[in-house]
Design a protein around this motif. Structure first.
Motif, PDB file in Angstrom:
ATOM      1  N   GLY A 246       0.832  -1.206   0.000  1.00  0.00           N
ATOM      2  CA  GLY A 246       0.000   0.000   0.000  1.00  0.00           C
ATOM      3  C   GLY A 246       0.865   1.253   0.000  1.00  0.00           C
ATOM      4  O   GLY A 246       0.590   2.222  -0.721  1.00  0.00           O
ATOM      5  N   ALA A 247       1.948   1.239   0.799  1.00  0.00           N
ATOM      6  CA  ALA A 247       2.876   2.376   0.842  1.00  0.00           C
ATOM      7  C   ALA A 247       3.604   2.522  -0.488  1.00  0.00           C
ATOM      8  O   ALA A 247       3.829   3.642  -0.974  1.00  0.00           O
ATOM      9  N   VAL A 248       3.958   1.388  -1.113  1.00  0.00           N
ATOM     10  CA  VAL A 248       4.609   1.436  -2.427  1.00  0.00           C
ATOM     11  C   VAL A 248       3.654   2.051  -3.446  1.00  0.00           C
ATOM     12  O   VAL A 248       4.044   2.899  -4.247  1.00  0.00           O
ATOM     13  N   GLY A 249       2.381   1.659  -3.407  1.00  0.00           N
ATOM     14  CA  GLY A 249       1.380   2.227  -4.313  1.00  0.00           C
ATOM     15  C   GLY A 249       1.225   3.728  -4.123  1.00  0.00           C
ATOM     16  O   GLY A 249       1.144   4.481  -5.097  1.00  0.00           O
ATOM     17  N   ARG A 250       1.194   4.176  -2.852  1.00  0.00           N
ATOM     18  CA  ARG A 250       1.107   5.624  -2.588  1.00  0.00           C
ATOM     19  C   ARG A 250       2.309   6.348  -3.180  1.00  0.00           C
ATOM     20  O   ARG A 250       2.183   7.420  -3.765  1.00  0.00           O
ATOM     21  N   LEU A 251       3.465   5.756  -3.026  1.00  0.00           N
ATOM     22  CA  LEU A 251       4.704   6.349  -3.538  1.00  0.00           C
ATOM     23  C   LEU A 251       4.660   6.478  -5.058  1.00  0.00           C
ATOM     24  O   LEU A 251       5.051   7.498  -5.619  1.00  0.00           O
ATOM     25  N   LEU A 252       4.172   5.447  -5.724  1.00  0.00           N
ATOM     26  CA  LEU A 252       4.102   5.471  -7.188  1.00  0.00           C
ATOM     27  C   LEU A 252       3.056   6.448  -7.712  1.00  0.00           C
ATOM     28  O   LEU A 252       3.204   6.974  -8.809  1.00  0.00           O
ATOM     29  N   ASN A 253       2.012   6.688  -6.942  1.00  0.00           N
ATOM     30  CA  ASN A 253       0.940   7.584  -7.385  1.00  0.00           C
ATOM     31  C   ASN A 253       1.138   9.025  -6.944  1.00  0.00           C
ATOM     32  O   ASN A 253       0.343   9.888  -7.290  1.00  0.00           O
ATOM     33  N   LEU A 254       2.189   9.285  -6.199  1.00  0.00           N
ATOM     34  CA  LEU A 254       2.468  10.618  -5.679  1.00  0.00           C
ATOM     35  C   LEU A 254       3.101  11.503  -6.748  1.00  0.00           C
ATOM     36  O   LEU A 254       4.098  11.122  -7.359  1.00  0.00           O
ATOM     37  N   THR A 255       2.532  12.664  -6.971  1.00  0.00           N
ATOM     38  CA  THR A 255       3.119  13.615  -7.917  1.00  0.00           C
ATOM     39  C   THR A 255       4.465  14.091  -7.367  1.00  0.00           C
ATOM     40  O   THR A 255       4.568  14.465  -6.210  1.00  0.00           O
ATOM     41  N   GLY A 256       5.496  14.044  -8.204  1.00  0.00           N
ATOM     42  CA  GLY A 256       6.835  14.468  -7.786  1.00  0.00           C
ATOM     43  C   GLY A 256       7.528  13.467  -6.877  1.00  0.00           C
ATOM     44  O   GLY A 256       8.447  13.820  -6.146  1.00  0.00           O
ATOM     45  N   SER A 257       7.099  12.222  -6.909  1.00  0.00           N
ATOM     46  CA  SER A 257       7.674  11.175  -6.061  1.00  0.00           C
ATOM     47  C   SER A 257       9.169  11.007  -6.336  1.00  0.00           C
ATOM     48  O   SER A 257       9.613  11.134  -7.475  1.00  0.00           O
ATOM     49  N   PRO A 258       9.943  10.695  -5.293  1.00  0.00           N
ATOM     50  CA  PRO A 258      11.383  10.464  -5.498  1.00  0.00           C
ATOM     51  C   PRO A 258      11.679   9.302  -6.444  1.00  0.00           C
ATOM     52  O   PRO A 258      12.762   9.245  -7.006  1.00  0.00           O
ATOM     53  N   VAL A 259      10.747   8.360  -6.632  1.00  0.00           N
ATOM     54  CA  VAL A 259      11.015   7.248  -7.545  1.00  0.00           C
ATOM     55  C   VAL A 259      11.121   7.729  -8.985  1.00  0.00           C
ATOM     56  O   VAL A 259      11.739   7.061  -9.806  1.00  0.00           O
ATOM     57  N   THR A 260      10.552   8.885  -9.306  1.00  0.00           N
ATOM     58  CA  THR A 260      10.626   9.386 -10.682  1.00  0.00           C
ATOM     59  C   THR A 260      12.046   9.821 -11.041  1.00  0.00           C
ATOM     60  O   THR A 260      12.335  10.019 -12.210  1.00  0.00           O
TER      61      THR A 260
END
Length: 198
Positions: free
Chosen positions: A133-147
């Motif tokens: 769930g936390a991984v999903g939030r991270l991927l759907n976050l605008t400007g996420s550090p994963v980008t």
């Protein structure tokens, strides 16, 4: 010609020679990937050569327990009481990719933890596991550090999260970017997620 003496001294330094060997091996990997996947973004993804343990110790770099454990073992440690086949497949897929690149980042990268709103490795129960769930939030976050990861690294994470229903993906991107080994690993993970044996 004082600079020649400096070059000779550096060439005799074992740490410099080890670093040069790591760099040459990393360039060799990059050249092979570019030749194998011309036109593929995967061929241009970042190459992080492994640093031999003795070189790491010489440099004084602290080694975490996650560094000493293989990616596959790290994944297995996170699956002790996980019965969901899709979560098992997704975690193993991340463990096999670049020796657990994302699993290590989940444990060590505080910026990812803060952006996700909590730990990406859930340690509340008796056994740690990936908090999808936390991984999903991270991927759907605008400007996420994963980008800020390479495109191929991001696709790997999105693929894993999609197996547990936390991220929709476009398969066309994955097909275009994954090299043969990544594609084979993805197919193996899909089979495992639906309960098929290898």
């Amino acid at each position: 010609m004082e600079w020649i003496d400096t070059v000779r001294e550096l060439a005799e330094d074992p740490l410099v020679r080890t670093g040069a060997g790591v760099l040459v091996r990393g360039l060799g990997v990059l050249v092979r990937r570019v030749r194998r996947g011309r036109g593929s973004a995967a061929a241009h993804s970042e190459v992080v050569p492994a640093i031999p343990a003795e070189a790491t110790e010489e440099m004084g770099t602290p080694m975490t327990s996650a560094t000493k454990t293989s990616g596959e073992q790290l994944a297995e440690d996170l699956l002790a009481n996980v019965g969901n086949e899709a979560m098992q497949a997704a975690t193993r897929f991340l463990g096999a990719h670049r020796d657990g690149y994302w699993l290590r980042r989940f444990e060590e990268d505080q910026e990812l933890t803060a952006a996700a709103g909590g730990p990406l490795i859930d340690r509340d129960g008796r056994h740690p596991s990936v908090d999808w769930g936390a991984v999903g939030r991270l991927l759907n976050l605008t400007g996420s550090p994963v980008t800020r990861s390479s495109h191929s690294e991001l696709l790997v994470l999105e693929f894993a999260a999609s197996m547990v229903g936390e991220c929709p993906i476009q398969l066309r991107s994955m097909i275009a970017v994954f090299d043969d080994s990544e594609f084979t690993a993805a197919l193996r993970a899909l089979r495992a997620a639906r309960g098929d044996e290898d």
